[in-house]
Design a protein around this motif. Structure first.
Motif, PDB file in Angstrom:
ATOM      1  N   UNK A  47       0.832  -1.204   0.000  1.00 49.79           N
ATOM      2  CA  UNK A  47       0.000   0.000   0.000  1.00 49.79           C
ATOM      3  C   UNK A  47       0.867   1.256   0.000  1.00 49.79           C
ATOM      4  N   UNK A  48       1.973   1.203   0.719  1.00 50.42           N
ATOM      5  CA  UNK A  48       2.879   2.343   0.784  1.00 50.42           C
ATOM      6  C   UNK A  48       3.463   2.654  -0.588  1.00 50.42           C
ATOM      7  N   UNK A  49       3.729   1.610  -1.359  1.00 45.58           N
ATOM      8  CA  UNK A  49       4.280   1.805  -2.700  1.00 45.58           C
ATOM      9  C   UNK A  49       3.280   2.519  -3.617  1.00 45.58           C
ATOM     10  N   UNK A  50       2.001   2.459  -3.272  1.00 43.39           N
ATOM     11  CA  UNK A  50       0.970   3.110  -4.075  1.00 43.39           C
ATOM     12  C   UNK A  50       0.582   4.482  -3.532  1.00 43.39           C
ATOM     13  N   UNK A  51       1.161   4.861  -2.421  1.00 38.94           N
ATOM     14  CA  UNK A  51       0.801   6.125  -1.775  1.00 38.94           C
ATOM     15  C   UNK A  51       1.285   7.304  -2.602  1.00 38.94           C
ATOM     16  N   UNK A  52       0.398   8.267  -2.845  1.00 39.03           N
ATOM     17  CA  UNK A  52       0.756   9.483  -3.574  1.00 39.03           C
ATOM     18  C   UNK A  52       0.279  10.696  -2.781  1.00 39.03           C
ATOM     19  N   UNK A  53       0.961  11.807  -3.002  1.00 39.49           N
ATOM     20  CA  UNK A  53       0.589  13.056  -2.358  1.00 39.49           C
ATOM     21  C   UNK A  53       0.428  14.125  -3.418  1.00 39.49           C
ATOM     22  N   UNK A  54      -0.497  15.039  -3.226  1.00 42.37           N
ATOM     23  CA  UNK A  54      -0.656  16.105  -4.213  1.00 42.37           C
ATOM     24  C   UNK A  54       0.573  17.002  -4.247  1.00 42.37           C
ATOM     25  N   UNK A  55       1.010  17.345  -5.452  1.00 41.08           N
ATOM     26  CA  UNK A  55       2.155  18.236  -5.611  1.00 41.08           C
ATOM     27  C   UNK A  55       1.630  19.661  -5.696  1.00 41.08           C
ATOM     28  N   UNK A  56       1.565  20.304  -4.546  1.00 43.93           N
ATOM     29  CA  UNK A  56       0.994  21.643  -4.480  1.00 43.93           C
ATOM     30  C   UNK A  56       2.086  22.654  -4.184  1.00 43.93           C
ATOM     31  N   UNK A  57       1.683  23.912  -4.126  1.00 41.44           N
ATOM     32  CA  UNK A  57       2.627  24.984  -3.815  1.00 41.44           C
ATOM     33  C   UNK A  57       2.695  25.263  -2.316  1.00 41.44           C
TER      34      UNK A  57
END
Length: 287
Positions: free
Chosen positions: A99-109
């Motif tokens: 699950x960690x390998x699939x974790x993504x975070x929004x690339x925001x400012x």
């Protein structure tokens, strides 16, 4: 745009995340263990913590079947009760890693604190999905503390009125850490200060080092500086002569190799040869 889990994992490591540590030993001492993959036979099983054992086992994946690893981790852990792991926890940990390998975070400012908070919240939520609070503390306690400490420091830097208040608040949050983490934090702070002192004049550098590590420690560091400077001068001279040998078109490849070997033996002690050879490769790549 999404940040990959590899970026997430890199941040975790940078903030003090625990990873598998391989402790090397002499081949004569090797006693093959079923838990170990073939490539791990010259290492010791990492029993630093339950999580380290799980990471060690997973590092052999590809050479060893996952089901086999799960059975072996259960057998091994039964013989080492203090590790507090079993085959069930191993299976949970494998699912968590997937699950960690699939974790993504929004690339925001967002600023670094907000990005770190987003990472922290995502990781804590994922841990809670796969583990009980006790298991979370066992497997990720230190990692989570380091990440929270980084957030607290950013808060202090942003809101403290002056440098004196910053130091006071830093001391307070450090005092709330377990003793072994306090020691680690002090060491990290000292290393940072020592590195910063390198840019100062020789006298000021010595005085700053004496403040940090005492008079005898400052003297040893000064001696180390002298040894490094001497080695660098020696290496520069050697590399220059080596370059001249390599550029000599009248020499064959074997002759060049013989002359470089003789030059290396002339300039350096045998214990330094392997290091010098590595530096030669680096020097060659930068040319």
């Amino acid at each position: 745009m999404k940040k990959s889990a590899w970026v997430v994992l890199t941040l975790m490591i940078a903030l003090g995340g625990a990873g598998a540590v391989f402790l090397w030993r002499q081949p004569a001492e090797i006693q093959p263990v079923k838990l170990q993959a073939p490539s791990q036979q010259d290492t010791e099983i990492d029993e630093s913590s339950g999580r380290d054992l799980l990471e060690y086992a997973l590092s052999g994946l590809g050479e060893t079947d996952l089901n086999h690893l799960q059975n072996e981790i259960g057998t091994y852990a039964n013989e080492n009760d203090q590790l507090r792991v079993d085959d069930t926890l191993f299976a949970q940990y494998v699912r968590y890693k997937k699950a960690l390998a699939q974790l993504t975070l929004p690339d925001t400012s967002q600023n670094i604190r907000e990005r770190l908070m987003a990472l922290n919240d995502a990781l804590l939520a994922l841990q809670s999905e796969y583990f009980t609070p006790e298991q979370q503390a066992q497997l990720f306690g230190d990692e989570n503390r380091w990440r929270q400490l980084a957030i607290d420091k950013l808060d202090i830097q942003e809101h403290a009125l002056d440098e004196a208040e910053q130091r006071s608040q830093m001391v307070q949050i450090n005092a709330e850490l377990p003793d072994y983490l306090q020691k680690s934090e002090r060491n990290a702070t000292m290393v940072t200060a020592l590195i910063a002192a390198d840019s100062q004049s020789e006298q000021n550098r010595y005085l700053r080092r004496a403040e940090l590590v005492g008079e005898s420690g400052a003297q040893r560091l000064a001696e180390l500086d002298s040894q490094r400077a001497s080695f660098k001068a020696q290496l520069d001279d050697y590399l220059q002569q080596r370059s001249e040998i390599l550029a000599d078109e009248q020499l064959g490849e074997q002759e060049k190799e013989q002359q470089i070997t003789a030059l290396r033996e002339q300039y350096f002690d045998p214990v330094q040869w392997r290091r010098v050879e590595a530096l030669e490769r680096i020097y060659g790549q930068s040319e």
